[in-house]
Design a protein around this motif. Structure first.
Motif, mmCIF file in Angstrom:
data_model
loop_
_atom_site.group_PDB
_atom_site.id
_atom_site.type_symbol
_atom_site.label_atom_id
_atom_site.label_comp_id
_atom_site.label_asym_id
_atom_site.label_seq_id
_atom_site.Cartn_x
_atom_site.Cartn_y
_atom_site.Cartn_z
ATOM 1 N N LEU A 103 84.424 -14.886 -43.006
ATOM 2 C CA LEU A 103 84.487 -15.278 -44.404
ATOM 3 C C LEU A 103 83.933 -14.171 -45.280
ATOM 4 C CD1 LEU A 103 83.277 -18.976 -44.237
ATOM 5 C CD2 LEU A 103 85.598 -18.151 -44.524
ATOM 6 N N LEU A 104 84.604 -13.929 -46.393
ATOM 7 C CA LEU A 104 84.096 -12.984 -47.378
ATOM 8 C C LEU A 104 82.999 -13.663 -48.179
ATOM 9 C CD1 LEU A 104 87.480 -11.474 -48.543
ATOM 10 C CD2 LEU A 104 85.846 -10.478 -46.973
ATOM 11 N N PRO A 105 82.158 -12.908 -48.876
ATOM 12 C CA PRO A 105 81.042 -13.528 -49.601
ATOM 13 C C PRO A 105 81.454 -14.594 -50.611
ATOM 14 C CG PRO A 105 80.781 -11.153 -49.529
ATOM 15 C CD PRO A 105 82.116 -11.460 -48.935
ATOM 16 N N LEU A 106 82.637 -14.475 -51.216
ATOM 17 C CA LEU A 106 83.046 -15.444 -52.219
ATOM 18 C C LEU A 106 83.866 -16.584 -51.640
ATOM 19 C CD1 LEU A 106 83.909 -13.067 -55.174
ATOM 20 C CD2 LEU A 106 81.867 -14.461 -54.860
ATOM 21 N N GLN A 107 84.078 -16.586 -50.336
ATOM 22 C CA GLN A 107 84.808 -17.659 -49.693
ATOM 23 C C GLN A 107 83.831 -18.633 -49.055
ATOM 24 O OE1 GLN A 107 87.210 -15.472 -46.924
ATOM 25 N NE2 GLN A 107 89.026 -15.745 -48.170
ATOM 26 N N ALA A 108 84.251 -19.862 -48.999
ATOM 27 C CA ALA A 108 83.433 -20.864 -48.329
ATOM 28 C C ALA A 108 84.351 -21.848 -47.625
ATOM 29 C CB ALA A 108 82.558 -21.601 -49.333
ATOM 30 N N ALA A 109 83.965 -22.242 -46.445
ATOM 31 C CA ALA A 109 84.734 -23.251 -45.735
ATOM 32 C C ALA A 109 84.431 -24.608 -46.356
ATOM 33 C CB ALA A 109 84.361 -23.249 -44.262
ATOM 34 N N PRO A 110 85.454 -25.423 -46.574
ATOM 35 C CA PRO A 110 85.199 -26.743 -47.136
ATOM 36 C C PRO A 110 84.329 -27.580 -46.199
ATOM 37 C CG PRO A 110 87.563 -26.386 -46.813
ATOM 38 C CD PRO A 110 86.843 -25.178 -46.317
ATOM 39 N N GLU A 111 83.370 -28.237 -46.768
ATOM 40 C CA GLU A 111 82.452 -29.064 -45.981
ATOM 41 C C GLU A 111 82.823 -30.533 -46.141
ATOM 42 O OE1 GLU A 111 80.071 -28.041 -43.908
ATOM 43 O OE2 GLU A 111 80.544 -25.955 -44.314
ATOM 44 N N GLY A 112 83.924 -30.921 -45.582
ATOM 45 C CA GLY A 112 84.306 -32.318 -45.591
ATOM 46 C C GLY A 112 85.384 -32.647 -46.599
ATOM 47 N N PRO A 113 85.846 -33.885 -46.557
ATOM 48 C CA PRO A 113 86.960 -34.306 -47.398
ATOM 49 C C PRO A 113 86.629 -34.318 -48.885
ATOM 50 C CG PRO A 113 86.169 -36.134 -46.052
ATOM 51 C CD PRO A 113 85.432 -34.911 -45.622
ATOM 52 N N LEU A 114 85.371 -34.548 -49.237
ATOM 53 C CA LEU A 114 84.997 -34.559 -50.652
ATOM 54 C C LEU A 114 85.143 -33.167 -51.262
ATOM 55 C CD1 LEU A 114 84.010 -36.290 -52.968
ATOM 56 C CD2 LEU A 114 81.671 -35.742 -52.298
ATOM 57 N N ALA A 115 84.784 -32.136 -50.512
ATOM 58 C CA ALA A 115 84.937 -30.764 -50.995
ATOM 59 C C ALA A 115 86.411 -30.406 -51.159
ATOM 60 C CB ALA A 115 84.255 -29.792 -50.043
ATOM 61 N N VAL A 116 87.235 -30.826 -50.223
ATOM 62 C CA VAL A 116 88.675 -30.557 -50.318
ATOM 63 C C VAL A 116 89.258 -31.307 -51.511
ATOM 64 C CG1 VAL A 116 90.901 -30.831 -49.156
ATOM 65 C CG2 VAL A 116 88.910 -30.068 -47.864
ATOM 66 N N ALA A 117 88.859 -32.554 -51.704
ATOM 67 C CA ALA A 117 89.349 -33.334 -52.848
ATOM 68 C C ALA A 117 88.903 -32.720 -54.172
ATOM 69 C CB ALA A 117 88.859 -34.780 -52.747
ATOM 70 N N ALA B 156 95.654 -23.188 -47.774
ATOM 71 C CA ALA B 156 94.322 -22.579 -47.656
ATOM 72 C C ALA B 156 93.484 -23.258 -46.582
ATOM 73 C CB ALA B 156 93.606 -22.646 -48.999
ATOM 74 N N THR B 157 93.678 -24.545 -46.404
ATOM 75 C CA THR B 157 92.898 -25.282 -45.413
ATOM 76 C C THR B 157 93.371 -25.008 -43.991
ATOM 77 O OG1 THR B 157 92.507 -27.038 -47.023
ATOM 78 C CG2 THR B 157 92.131 -27.585 -44.725
ATOM 79 N N PHE B 158 94.678 -24.893 -43.802
ATOM 80 C CA PHE B 158 95.208 -24.821 -42.440
ATOM 81 C C PHE B 158 95.803 -23.479 -42.037
ATOM 82 C CE2 PHE B 158 95.558 -29.364 -43.642
ATOM 83 C CZ PHE B 158 94.635 -29.846 -42.728
ATOM 84 N N ALA B 159 95.952 -22.510 -42.941
ATOM 85 C CA ALA B 159 96.598 -21.243 -42.592
ATOM 86 C C ALA B 159 95.696 -20.339 -41.775
ATOM 87 C CB ALA B 159 97.058 -20.513 -43.847
ATOM 88 N N ALA B 160 94.401 -20.351 -42.026
ATOM 89 C CA ALA B 160 93.414 -19.566 -41.276
ATOM 90 C C ALA B 160 93.792 -18.090 -41.179
ATOM 91 C CB ALA B 160 93.200 -20.167 -39.897
ATOM 92 N N GLY B 161 94.177 -17.487 -42.306
ATOM 93 C CA GLY B 161 94.450 -16.060 -42.339
ATOM 94 C C GLY B 161 95.823 -15.651 -41.847
ATOM 95 N N ASN B 162 96.689 -16.581 -41.525
ATOM 96 C CA ASN B 162 98.041 -16.269 -41.076
ATOM 97 C C ASN B 162 98.881 -15.895 -42.298
ATOM 98 O OD1 ASN B 162 100.638 -16.192 -40.060
ATOM 99 N ND2 ASN B 162 100.373 -18.020 -38.801
ATOM 100 N N SER B 163 99.187 -14.610 -42.449
ATOM 101 C CA SER B 163 99.861 -14.137 -43.657
ATOM 102 C C SER B 163 101.271 -14.706 -43.803
ATOM 103 C CB SER B 163 99.904 -12.613 -43.686
ATOM 104 O OG SER B 163 100.595 -12.114 -42.565
#
Length: 127
Positions: free
Chosen positions: A2-16, A61-68
């Motif tokens: 992860l780059l410094p400005l990226q964050a993995a979503p922490e649960g469904p509330l963050a994604v929503a 963004a949630t499911f691609a995981a860097g796959n261009s």
């Protein structure tokens, strides 16, 4: 990684929350684009257009995981469905709907760059 400005979503509330904020942003830019091209238009149409590309963007963004390849397909799908929503809601020709979609894309990129730049600048301000 992860780059410094990226964050993995922490649960469904963050994604929503991400989806909702991006949908509102894209709704505002859709309304700006439609007003720019068509003049006076109802704002309710923009609040139907905005969530369409936002949903695709959040899913990619949630499911691609860097796959261009998946990212490029997601961007193309978001633009195509944005065009379809604009065509259906504003009841304009194919060509004019494509022009509104292009303006929507440009306004979103410009306004997004400005908002992100202001946010990054505010983070670098001395305490």
């Amino acid at each position: 990684m992860l780059l410094p400005l990226q964050a993995a979503p922490e649960g469904p509330l963050a994604v929503a929350g991400t989806f909702a904020s991006f949908a509102i942003f894209l709704s505002v830019t859709a309304h700006i684009a439609a007003r720019n091209v068509l003049g006076d238009v109802p704002v309710r149409n923009a609040f139907v257009v905005g969530p369409v590309p936002a949903a695709i963007s959040v899913l990619v963004a949630t499911f691609a995981a860097g796959n261009s390849t998946v990212i490029l397909v997601g961007v193309a799908a978001a633009i195509a469905l944005d065009w379809a929503a604009i065509r259906a809601l504003y009841d304009e020709s194919t060509r004019l709907s494509a022009y509104i979609t292009f303006i929507h894309f440009v306004v979103s990129v410009i306004l997004g760059a400005i908002v992100f730049g202001l946010w990054a600048l505010s983070l670098s301000a001395p305490g």
